[in-house]
Design a protein around this motif. Structure first.
Motif, mmCIF file in Angstrom:
data_model
loop_
_atom_site.group_PDB
_atom_site.id
_atom_site.type_symbol
_atom_site.label_atom_id
_atom_site.label_comp_id
_atom_site.label_asym_id
_atom_site.label_seq_id
_atom_site.Cartn_x
_atom_site.Cartn_y
_atom_site.Cartn_z
ATOM 1 N N GLY A 61 0.820 -1.206 0.000
ATOM 2 C CA GLY A 61 0.000 0.000 0.000
ATOM 3 C C GLY A 61 0.853 1.255 0.000
ATOM 4 O O GLY A 61 0.565 2.214 -0.733
ATOM 5 N N ALA A 62 1.916 1.263 0.803
ATOM 6 C CA ALA A 62 2.818 2.419 0.848
ATOM 7 C C ALA A 62 3.511 2.619 -0.492
ATOM 8 O O ALA A 62 3.661 3.749 -0.976
ATOM 9 C CB ALA A 62 3.846 2.235 1.961
ATOM 10 N N VAL A 63 3.919 1.514 -1.113
ATOM 11 C CA VAL A 63 4.598 1.597 -2.418
ATOM 12 C C VAL A 63 3.654 2.142 -3.487
ATOM 13 O O VAL A 63 4.047 2.974 -4.315
ATOM 14 C CB VAL A 63 5.148 0.215 -2.820
ATOM 15 C CG1 VAL A 63 5.593 0.201 -4.286
ATOM 16 C CG2 VAL A 63 6.313 -0.175 -1.923
ATOM 17 N N ILE A 64 2.401 1.700 -3.477
ATOM 18 C CA ILE A 64 1.416 2.207 -4.441
ATOM 19 C C ILE A 64 1.247 3.714 -4.277
ATOM 20 O O ILE A 64 1.188 4.462 -5.263
ATOM 21 C CB ILE A 64 0.063 1.486 -4.269
ATOM 22 C CG1 ILE A 64 0.180 0.037 -4.726
ATOM 23 C CG2 ILE A 64 -1.044 2.198 -5.070
ATOM 24 C CD1 ILE A 64 -1.056 -0.792 -4.443
ATOM 25 N N GLY A 65 1.160 4.175 -3.039
ATOM 26 C CA GLY A 65 1.040 5.603 -2.790
ATOM 27 C C GLY A 65 2.243 6.380 -3.302
ATOM 28 O O GLY A 65 2.100 7.480 -3.849
ATOM 29 N N GLU A 66 3.427 5.797 -3.165
ATOM 30 C CA GLU A 66 4.652 6.474 -3.597
ATOM 31 C C GLU A 66 4.783 6.515 -5.112
ATOM 32 O O GLU A 66 5.470 7.397 -5.651
ATOM 33 C CB GLU A 66 5.874 5.790 -2.979
ATOM 34 C CG GLU A 66 5.982 6.002 -1.475
ATOM 35 C CD GLU A 66 6.985 5.068 -0.814
ATOM 36 O OE1 GLU A 66 7.236 5.233 0.391
ATOM 37 O OE2 GLU A 66 7.496 4.154 -1.498
ATOM 38 N N TRP A 67 4.149 5.548 -5.795
ATOM 39 C CA TRP A 67 4.192 5.561 -7.262
ATOM 40 C C TRP A 67 3.677 6.884 -7.824
ATOM 41 O O TRP A 67 4.152 7.365 -8.838
ATOM 42 C CB TRP A 67 3.322 4.437 -7.822
ATOM 43 C CG TRP A 67 3.961 3.097 -7.788
ATOM 44 C CD1 TRP A 67 5.264 2.799 -7.485
ATOM 45 C CD2 TRP A 67 3.327 1.853 -8.055
ATOM 46 N NE1 TRP A 67 5.467 1.450 -7.540
ATOM 47 C CE2 TRP A 67 4.301 0.839 -7.895
ATOM 48 C CE3 TRP A 67 2.028 1.491 -8.413
ATOM 49 C CZ2 TRP A 67 4.012 -0.502 -8.088
ATOM 50 C CZ3 TRP A 67 1.739 0.148 -8.611
ATOM 51 C CH2 TRP A 67 2.718 -0.835 -8.451
ATOM 52 N N LEU A 68 2.661 7.436 -7.166
ATOM 53 C CA LEU A 68 1.932 8.566 -7.733
ATOM 54 C C LEU A 68 2.501 9.924 -7.332
ATOM 55 O O LEU A 68 2.017 10.952 -7.797
ATOM 56 C CB LEU A 68 0.465 8.478 -7.309
ATOM 57 C CG LEU A 68 -0.222 7.197 -7.775
ATOM 58 C CD1 LEU A 68 -1.584 7.071 -7.140
ATOM 59 C CD2 LEU A 68 -0.351 7.174 -9.285
ATOM 60 N N GLY A 69 3.474 9.942 -6.494
ATOM 61 C CA GLY A 69 4.075 11.215 -6.145
ATOM 62 C C GLY A 69 4.812 11.169 -4.831
ATOM 63 O O GLY A 69 4.182 11.057 -3.776
ATOM 64 N N SER A 70 6.138 11.226 -4.902
ATOM 65 C CA SER A 70 6.942 11.202 -3.685
ATOM 66 C C SER A 70 8.375 11.534 -4.061
ATOM 67 O O SER A 70 8.788 11.348 -5.211
ATOM 68 C CB SER A 70 6.875 9.825 -3.018
ATOM 69 O OG SER A 70 7.612 9.805 -1.819
ATOM 70 N N ASP A 71 9.111 12.045 -3.112
ATOM 71 C CA ASP A 71 10.531 12.299 -3.370
ATOM 72 C C ASP A 71 11.424 11.255 -2.712
ATOM 73 O O ASP A 71 12.617 11.205 -2.970
ATOM 74 C CB ASP A 71 10.919 13.698 -2.881
ATOM 75 C CG ASP A 71 10.663 13.882 -1.386
ATOM 76 O OD1 ASP A 71 9.969 13.034 -0.806
ATOM 77 O OD2 ASP A 71 11.163 14.871 -0.812
ATOM 78 N N LYS A 72 10.823 10.420 -1.850
ATOM 79 C CA LYS A 72 11.563 9.346 -1.186
ATOM 80 C C LYS A 72 10.660 8.126 -1.071
ATOM 81 O O LYS A 72 9.446 8.244 -1.085
ATOM 82 C CB LYS A 72 12.010 9.782 0.216
ATOM 83 C CG LYS A 72 13.222 10.674 0.253
ATOM 84 C CD LYS A 72 13.728 10.873 1.669
ATOM 85 C CE LYS A 72 12.705 11.521 2.574
ATOM 86 N NZ LYS A 72 13.234 11.810 3.920
ATOM 87 N N GLY A 73 11.289 6.968 -0.935
ATOM 88 C CA GLY A 73 10.536 5.747 -0.731
ATOM 89 C C GLY A 73 10.865 4.698 -1.779
ATOM 90 O O GLY A 73 11.349 5.012 -2.875
ATOM 91 N N LEU A 74 10.596 3.446 -1.447
ATOM 92 C CA LEU A 74 10.885 2.352 -2.363
ATOM 93 C C LEU A 74 9.997 2.412 -3.607
ATOM 94 O O LEU A 74 10.400 1.961 -4.675
ATOM 95 C CB LEU A 74 10.695 1.010 -1.644
ATOM 96 C CG LEU A 74 11.654 0.750 -0.479
ATOM 97 C CD1 LEU A 74 11.295 -0.542 0.239
ATOM 98 C CD2 LEU A 74 13.099 0.697 -0.970
ATOM 99 N N GLY A 75 8.788 2.973 -3.466
ATOM 100 C CA GLY A 75 7.885 3.076 -4.608
ATOM 101 C C GLY A 75 8.427 3.992 -5.682
ATOM 102 O O GLY A 75 8.422 3.636 -6.879
#
Length: 250
Positions: free
Chosen positions: A183-197
């Motif tokens: 779930g966290a990775v899916i959220g990061e796919w759509l916009g983030s500057d850090k994270g495994l996604g």
């Protein structure tokens, strides 16, 4: 653990031999040795991405656990509430998360909060449903005995229903725990500057397939760590259950 380990080892050997023997390009399918080499080269810069995803996953899981316990109790309080709320819980799981995630980004921005909400939505259902089933299957004779002694509703839940429902609750938490990192990775796919996604997205867009496999390995490892923590908490919360399982082996 020996058999799964041997199966994984055989699979990796076949994968390595197939890639090297066929001469397939690295950007299409890297060999396991290439993935391991890439993984070690990524280690110095991995910490911020792993910490970000882990924080989002754990916060979302905690929020889902609170909401799941709340709705599990609400569903159990009345058959009318169960009929009213249960279908809504099912409907919430039919909506693709990938469709809701952009809305959360629009409403709440690009910070951690929308990723936590996405993770909570992914994790919420198995916790609420398993706990509600645990309440529903509590020992009827014990419930009658508690009512005979005029126990309050709080006492009934604390003395009978919650102890009986703990295995169901932790089963739901284990399922949710494996979903939380996803779930966290899916959220990061759509916009983030850090994270495994975001690391996964950038790697795939750059055709760095060995890096994609390395990030996937880290995601799997992080999910297993979350699962292991929940399993440890279950052993602390239900020592009698694991003692009984150990006794039954003999």
């Amino acid at each position: 653990m020996a058999l799964p380990g041997m199966a994984i080892l055989v699979f990796l050997i076949i994968w390595q031999a197939a890639v090297k023997g066929s001469g397939i390009e690295k950007w299409i399918l890297p060999a396991p040795a290439d993935v391991v080499q890439t993984l070690f080269s990524m280690i110095p810069g991995l910490a911020p991405h792993v910490i970000q995803t882990a924080a989002e996953a754990l916060a979302g899981l905690a929020l889902a656990a609170l909401a799941g316990v709340f709705f599990g109790i609400i569903i159990d309080l009345s058959k009318w509430l169960r009929k009213a709320i249960y279908p809504l819980l099912i409907i919430s799981q039919t909506i693709p998360i990938i469709a809701l995630a952009p809305l959360f980004i629009i409403w709440f921005g690009f910070g951690m909060f929308p990723k936590i909400l996405i993770t909570a939505l992914v994790c919420f259902f198995p916790i609420a449903v398993n706990l509600a089933d645990g309440f529903r299957l509590a020992d009827k004779d014990m419930l009658k005995l508690m009512k005979t002694f005029r126990a309050s509703r709080t006492q009934i839940y604390m003395k009978v229903k919650f102890p009986h429902a703990l295995p169901f609750l932790f089963s739901g938490l284990k399922i949710a725990g494996t979903y939380s990192v996803m779930g966290a990775v899916i959220g990061e796919w759509l916009g983030s500057d850090k994270g495994l996604g975001i690391l996964l997205t950038r790697s795939s867009q750059s055709f760095l397939t060995d890096k994609v496999f390395a990030v996937i390995f880290i995601i799997v490892l992080l999910s297993l760590v979350v699962f292991g923590v929940i399993e440890g908490l279950a052993r602390l919360a239900m020592p009698w259950r694991y003692a009984q399982q150990k006794y039954e082996k003999y």
